[in-house]
Structure formats: C-alpha cells, structure tokens
Design a protein around this motif. Structure first.
Motif, short mmCIF file in Angstrom:
data_model
loop_
_atom_site.label_atom_id
_atom_site.label_comp_id
_atom_site.label_asym_id
_atom_site.label_seq_id
_atom_site.Cartn_x
_atom_site.Cartn_y
_atom_site.Cartn_z
N SER A 158 44.93 9.60 -6.67
CA SER A 158 44.62 10.96 -6.22
C SER A 158 43.64 10.91 -5.05
CB SER A 158 43.96 11.74 -7.36
OG SER A 158 42.71 11.14 -7.66
N GLY A 159 43.49 12.04 -4.39
CA GLY A 159 42.54 12.12 -3.30
C GLY A 159 41.12 11.83 -3.76
N ALA A 160 40.75 12.43 -4.88
CA ALA A 160 39.39 12.23 -5.39
C ALA A 160 39.12 10.74 -5.63
CB ALA A 160 39.20 13.02 -6.68
N TYR A 191 34.89 19.85 0.79
CA TYR A 191 35.62 19.65 -0.47
C TYR A 191 36.10 18.21 -0.52
CZ TYR A 191 38.71 20.00 -4.42
OH TYR A 191 39.29 19.79 -5.65
N HIS A 192 35.77 17.52 -1.61
CA HIS A 192 36.23 16.14 -1.74
C HIS A 192 36.85 15.82 -3.09
CE1 HIS A 192 34.57 15.17 2.18
NE2 HIS A 192 33.42 15.72 1.83
N GLY A 193 36.90 16.77 -4.03
CA GLY A 193 37.58 16.49 -5.30
C GLY A 193 36.86 17.05 -6.51
N ARG A 194 37.41 16.71 -7.68
CA ARG A 194 36.95 17.31 -8.94
C ARG A 194 36.41 16.29 -9.95
NH1 ARG A 194 38.95 22.64 -10.06
NH2 ARG A 194 40.48 23.42 -8.58
N LYS A 220 47.84 13.30 -0.44
CA LYS A 220 48.69 14.45 -0.12
C LYS A 220 49.95 14.09 0.69
CE LYS A 220 45.08 18.00 -0.46
NZ LYS A 220 45.57 18.94 -1.45
N GLU A 256 39.68 23.02 1.91
CA GLU A 256 39.35 24.08 0.94
C GLU A 256 38.22 24.96 1.47
OE1 GLU A 256 41.53 24.13 -1.74
OE2 GLU A 256 42.29 22.50 -0.48
N ASP A 266 37.52 11.98 5.73
CA ASP A 266 38.39 12.38 4.63
C ASP A 266 39.58 13.12 5.26
OD1 ASP A 266 39.74 13.59 2.56
OD2 ASP A 266 37.95 14.18 1.46
N GLU A 278 35.36 15.84 6.44
CA GLU A 278 36.75 16.20 6.73
C GLU A 278 36.81 16.57 8.22
OE1 GLU A 278 37.81 19.34 3.44
OE2 GLU A 278 35.67 18.92 3.46
N ILE A 317 49.81 22.70 -1.28
CA ILE A 317 48.52 22.34 -0.67
C ILE A 317 48.66 21.11 0.23
CG2 ILE A 317 46.03 22.31 -0.96
CD1 ILE A 317 46.26 23.22 -3.76
N TYR A 357 34.44 24.92 -8.66
CA TYR A 357 34.61 23.46 -8.77
C TYR A 357 33.54 22.76 -9.61
CZ TYR A 357 37.57 24.60 -4.78
OH TYR A 357 38.51 25.16 -3.96
N ILE A 387 42.46 13.56 3.80
CA ILE A 387 43.39 13.82 2.70
C ILE A 387 44.24 15.06 2.97
CG2 ILE A 387 43.39 14.59 0.27
CD1 ILE A 387 41.12 12.39 -0.10
N GLN A 388 43.62 16.10 3.52
CA GLN A 388 44.40 17.31 3.83
C GLN A 388 44.93 17.31 5.27
OE1 GLN A 388 44.16 22.13 2.95
NE2 GLN A 388 42.96 20.72 1.77
N1 PLZ Z 1 39.63 15.70 -0.05
C1 PLZ Z 1 39.91 16.99 2.00
O1 PLZ Z 1 41.68 18.60 0.49
C2 PLZ Z 1 42.35 18.14 -2.27
C3 PLZ Z 1 42.45 20.68 -4.03
C4 PLZ Z 1 43.10 21.66 -4.88
P1 PLZ Z 1 43.06 15.35 -5.10
N2 PLZ Z 1 42.49 19.50 -1.89
C5 PLZ Z 1 43.23 20.36 -2.79
C6 PLZ Z 1 42.26 21.96 -6.10
O2 PLZ Z 1 41.81 23.10 -6.22
O3 PLZ Z 1 42.08 21.05 -6.92
C7 PLZ Z 1 41.40 17.27 -1.49
C8 PLZ Z 1 41.11 17.55 -0.14
C9 PLZ Z 1 40.21 16.73 0.56
C10 PLZ Z 1 39.89 15.41 -1.34
C11 PLZ Z 1 40.78 16.17 -2.08
C12 PLZ Z 1 41.05 15.77 -3.50
O4 PLZ Z 1 42.38 15.36 -3.65
O5 PLZ Z 1 44.36 14.63 -4.90
O6 PLZ Z 1 43.22 16.79 -5.51
O7 PLZ Z 1 42.13 14.62 -6.02
#
Ligand code: PLZ
Length: 457
Positions: free
Chosen positions: A138-140, A166-169, A301, A244, A272, A239, A78, A183, A274-275
């Motif tokens: 992490s990105g989140a 998409y910004h994280g979990r 990433k 995603e 953002d 982004e 990814i 998510y 990150i990707q």
């Molecule tokens: N912001 C723009 O793309 C991570 C997620 C994979 P983390 N993208 C891959 C999955 O299904 O969990 C992402 C991103 C953008 C934030 C994030 C979050 O980055 O390093 O996964 O926390």
C-alpha cells in the motif's frame, strides 16, 4: 474519440463497455440500496462510502452498477486506474501470472516480475544516477519504508512534513498526515519526531500567490534550522502536488528550494508521488515540473492498474542503507501485482498517457476557468494534467464553503458523474479521470458539473 483510445476501450477480447452515461434508475438504484443495507449490517462503519452505487463492471471512462446504470468516472478509484479499469495489458498479464503461480514470497524464492518492476521504476523515476527499489503493498507502507530507509541512511530521526499533507492511515503515516478528522481523531498516541512546516499554498498565502513559494521556503528552512536543527533531520517528505489536502500545487520555487536545502544539509528529500505518479499530472512524475530530483520517491496507486502494489525508489546508496533483512513483508511485490504493474506501465508508454493527461488538462482547464468566472463560489482552479480541482469559498473571500462543495458533488452523483471531494476544509472538488476516458465523456461530465453549480448557486 481518438482512434487509439477507441481501440483501447474496446479491445478484442477485452471488456466492451459502451462509453456512455446512461441512467435507468435513481442513483443509487434499488439493488444498490439493498446491497448497501447489507453493507451497513456487515461492514464496520469506520470505512466510509462516497457514493453507495455497487459496481459490476468498469472500463474506459465508465462504471456500470448493479441496477444497469452507466456512470462517468471522474475519480479513477482515487487516482488508481489511470490506464482504465481492466486495461487489456493488465488483464492479460495478470491472467497469465495467476495461472502460473500466485505467491512464493520474494524473500523466500524470488521471481523475475519483481526485478522487472524495480528495473522499470529505476529508469522511469527522475534522476540520472544509480537507483534501486523495494516493493510493498500500500501507499502507507511505502511511506513507512521510505522513512525507515532515510533514518538508516542518516542515523538521524526527525522527519519534516507540511500543512495539508496526506501520507496514509498507519500509525507513522497518521502522524505524518496533517488533518485530524477523519484520519487521526481518537487514534493516538502518534509516532514521535515528526515536525510540520507551513505549506506553500498559493490561494491561501497571506501576502498573495506571487510571493508564496520563496516566502514559504524561507519559513520552512528557518524553522528546520532553528527549531529542529538540521543535523537531527533524516528526511523532508512532501507530495509534489498535495492530494487529499486539496490538490495544492506548491508556489513556484518552493520544491526546488527545499530540495536544495536538503542536499546542502545531508537530509533525504522524499517525494510522495503516490497520487501524482505514473502520468497523472502530464509528466511521468510531478517532481519533474520544477526539475526537482528527489533522493527517494514513493509510488503506489497508478503503478499497477488497480492491483495493490507500492514502491520506494531512489539513490542506490540510500536504498542500500537498510541492513539485509531490514525491509520486506509477506506480500510485498506479489507476483500478480507485479505482472499488473508491467501491464500498466506498458499501457502508459504505448498509449502515451503522459500526453493524454496534458490533453485532458487542455480540455478541462478552460471550462473550469469559465465556470469560476460565472460562479462566485469558485475561488480557485488548479492542478496539472488530469489532476485538477476547484476550491469553493463564500462570496468575496477565502472562507471555505464545504456545504456547497458537498451539494455540487451530490448533484453530480445524482446525474451519474462520480466526482470526489478533498481538502483540509472539505471545500475542494477534485477531478481524476482515467487517462483513457473518451473526450466526449469528459465534455459531458463538465456539462453536468456546470449544471450542478447552477443548481447550487
Ligand atoms: N500518500 C499522497 O494520496 C492515498 C487515501 C484515501 P494507501 N490517498 C488516498 C483514504 O481516505 O484512505 C495516499 C496518498 C499519498 C499516501 C497515500 C496512502 O496510500 O495505498 O491508501 O495506503
């Protein structure tokens, strides 16, 4: 294969993996299936698997599995290993660092690597003004901290995000993310004061792609003004190309209009990246395509060649709004991850991976467009650099076709090409090859993809 890439893939002392697709068993093979059974018994089912092939080695443009198969990597984990897996500068920097010391906690007793990564980020990110950075894991976590900083700076609480984002979990980043399944479903309640605006999605814009950017910007700025009130908005977070959400390149003019609106109203504009960051899109950062200068940029990433590291970088006065002790974490900017980042950034610069990403686009785009002309199910081809995608639809329309998307992906996997899907409707096939992948492998992956479309059509 160009000489620099050939040398890079087989460096003296580095992993010398033959840059070939070679299948010696079915995919997945028997050993992978055995390990997958163990995985199912031991690992929580919430953590999903795209392709149950267990990897033992990877480098350049290939992944080698426990059964001895060599697969073409069109996903880079990814968008992470843009410099390739186990890139020599990353390996040597990490090896040296891990032997010297592995952790002190930067908040307790600092070390140079952290500062050096921040200096690099401050100079590489868009904008010719004093900048500062802070490092996380992490990105989140980077996104969470960017929001904390923007709130501290403005004294406001509302955060504006977009459809398909998409910004994280984590809890806040789930709230910032658009898509419910998988998510957010069953994981609420979510953080308050998040407002979602329509996204400038050219392929799906009602009046057509040409009007998309300006019309979407007018809608978003009007909603921000009337529904939230500009004086309540801490940040607009977006982004520059959605990841995603389906590799949505915003309609032209959308990002500059948002950035201008933010500047006029004291709102922190957060990109953002990150990707999209670190050469992936054919610019060091994708914001540059429309000359947008974000106030804050989140990165992760591609920053560290596969080690966990993330960052927030931006205007020094905004970054310094958080009080002393307000930002941090045990592992943020871990010395081994920082060493990896310095090795990865050096690789990006030495091998001109920005140029390499543009080369990948020039090689892949014409082939993808030719496939779109040949196969009715391809409704759109888009992306920049080595962040490219096709969107699949039912014939003669824009109705998403997720089942064909899964079928094409599965056919690619069975043939030894790792592709990923994306999109709110699960109908986007996305391509994120390592930027060091040899041309021959890319062409072979495109051949496999074309056969996969033919078999599904
Ligand atoms: N912001 C723009 O793309 C991570 C997620 C994979 P983390 N993208 C891959 C999955 O299904 O969990 C992402 C991103 C953008 C934030 C994030 C979050 O980055 O390093 O996964 O926390």
């Amino acid at each position: 294969m160009s000489e620099s890439v050939a040398n890079f893939v087989s460096p003296s002392g580095g992993p010398e993996l033959p840059q070939v697709r070679r299948l010696v068993t079915a995919i997945p093979g028997p050993r992978s299936l055995e390990m997958f059974a163990r995985r199912e018994a031991a690992v929580a089912r919430g953590v999903s698997t795209t392709l149950p092939v267990f990897v033992t080695a990877a480098g350049g443009g290939v992944l080698v599995d426990v059964d001895g198969n060599s697969l073409i990597d069109m996903g880079s984990g990814i968008a992470v290993v843009s410099v390739g897996n186990s890139a020599p500068h990353v390996v040597s920097a990490v090896t040296e660092q891990v032997a010297a010391f592995t952790h002190t906690c930067f908040m307790v007793t600092p070390y140079e690597g952290y500062v050096a990564v921040c200096e690099k980020l401050n100079s590489l990110t868009p904008g010719d003004f004093p900048k500062k950075s802070a490092l996380f894991n992490s990105g989140a976590e980077a996104v969470e901290n960017a929001v904390k900083i923007a709130r501290a700076h403005t004294g406001r609480s509302a955060v504006v995000v977009f459809d398909h984002a998409y910004h994280g979990r984590t809890n806040l980043t789930m709230a910032l993310t658009a898509k419910s399944m998988p998510y957010k479903h069953s994981f609420g309640p979510f953080a308050p004061e998040i407002y979602r605006m329509p996204m400038a999605y050219p392929f799906r814009w009602p009046s057509g792609p040409a009007n998309c950017g300006p019309e979407a910007a007018a809608l978003a700025t009007s909603h921000m003004t009337t529904q939230i009130g500009v004086n309540n908005i801490a940040a607009v977070l977006i982004e520059p190309i959605q990841g995603e959400g389906g590799f949505v390149v915003p309609g032209e003019g959308f990002l500059p209009a948002l950035a201008e609106f933010c500047a006029e109203n004291g709102i922190v504009f957060i990109a953002d990246e990150i990707q999209t960051g670190f050469a992936r899109t054919g610019e060091m950062f994708a914001s540059s395509y429309e000359g947008v200068t974000p106030d804050l940029v989140t990165t992760a990433k591609g920053i560290a060649g596969g080690l966990p590291l993330s960052a927030v970088t931006g205007r020094a006065d905004i970054m310094d709004a958080a009080h002393v002790g307000g930002l941090g974490g045990t592992y943020g900017g871990n010395p081994v991850a920082c060493a990896a980042a310095l090795g990865a950034i050096r690789t990006i610069e030495e091998l001109d991976l920005v140029g390499r990403a543009r080369h990948i686009e020039s090689l892949m785009m014409p082939r993808l467009r030719a496939m779109a002309a040949k196969f009715d199910c391809i409704g759109d081809v888009r992306g920049r650099g080595a962040m490219l995608a096709v969107e699949l639809v039912k014939p003669d329309g824009v109705e998403p076709d997720a089942s064909s998307t899964v079928a094409v992906a599965k056919a690619c996997h069975a043939a030894g090409v790792v592709v990923l899907t994306a999109g709110t409707f699960g109908n986007v096939l996305r391509f994120l090859p390592p930027l060091v992948i040899p041309d021959e492998l890319l062409i072979e992956a495109l051949d496999v993809l074309e056969d996969a479309f033919a078999s599904v059509s």
